[in-house]
Design a protein around this motif. Sequence first.
Motif, short mmCIF file in Angstrom:
data_model
loop_
_atom_site.label_atom_id
_atom_site.label_comp_id
_atom_site.label_asym_id
_atom_site.label_seq_id
_atom_site.Cartn_x
_atom_site.Cartn_y
_atom_site.Cartn_z
N TRP A 248 -8.00 84.10 58.63
CA TRP A 248 -9.11 83.47 57.96
C TRP A 248 -9.99 84.05 57.16
O TRP A 248 -10.37 83.23 56.18
N ARG A 252 -10.42 82.85 53.21
CA ARG A 252 -11.88 82.44 52.76
C ARG A 252 -12.25 83.02 51.54
O ARG A 252 -12.77 82.59 50.58
N GLU A 255 -10.29 81.56 48.77
CA GLU A 255 -10.76 80.19 48.22
C GLU A 255 -12.17 80.18 47.92
O GLU A 255 -12.65 79.48 47.11
N HIS A 256 -12.95 81.24 48.48
CA HIS A 256 -14.43 81.14 48.14
C HIS A 256 -14.75 82.78 47.82
O HIS A 256 -15.66 83.11 49.01
N ASN A 261 -17.77 86.54 54.38
CA ASN A 261 -16.58 86.15 55.40
C ASN A 261 -16.91 85.62 56.57
O ASN A 261 -17.85 86.29 57.28
#
Length: 261
Positions: A248, A252, A255-256, A261
């Motif tokens: 995850w 993340r 993507e971001h 986090n």
Amino acid sequence: MSTYPSHFPAPHVHVLGVPIHAATFESLLAAIAQWVAEGRADPAAPTRQICTVSPEFVMIAQQDAEFMRVLRRADLCVADGVGLLWAARYLGRPLPERVTGSDGVPLIAERAAQEGWRLYLLGAAPGIAERAADVLRARYDGVQIVGTYAGSPAPEEEAEIVARVNASGAEILFVAYGAPQQEKWIARNRARLDVSVAMGVGGTFDFLAGVVPRAPRWMQRVGLEWLFRLLRQPWRWRRMLRLPRFVWAVWRHREHPLSEN
Ligand code: UDP
């Protein structure tokens, strides 16, 4: 400042801030050969630290600044775990292979028997390092294991343990105190250790001694070693939640990249 060996001029990829080198078992052995040779040529040569980075390491390092510092200052960080191979591929920087401590230690012992490298096995429960050493001696004729000691990662014991290791004349030190203690132990003591190479090896002595079974080859190949460990040692489930959290966090982060986090 870390001094990467000539085989690994720089980390190949950083996964959530943790550097990973594009190592294979062969290049790992080549780096160790180089460092042992340097140590033999110059007794003042530094002790090099090898870290076998798993997704668990990366997640611990997100919360533990000291551990992150240790990983970033290590001389060589290899990818131990399919999660790391996935992350590197996902980040567009695929790694050549998984280099685990539990496969690396027997390979290093095999090469040590040929080259005359002197090994020391530190850590695990009392008696386990001795049993692991017996297994390695039986498998690799002539391998020089110059010492074994359980000890503990407690700071009060450090001076005595360092003295034992140095007195043994060991060149390669394996430390089995579990992550992150073993990596921190090596980092704290590398300046006064006379060994050329020190590496944290987690549960490797337990595997070698046969007290904890290793996943069958096919499960390792298809990336299910974690599932085997979960079934055999269910009390690890809480620790193992770090694996989905790792996936995850890597997702993340890509993507971001600017968000936390
Ligand atoms: N260990 C130890 N002293 C400690 C903590 C751990 O000797 O204070 C040993 C433990 O007996 C085991 C190894 O460190 O042999 C770590 O095993 P684990 O399976 O947790 O490591 P992993 O392979 O998951 O990193």
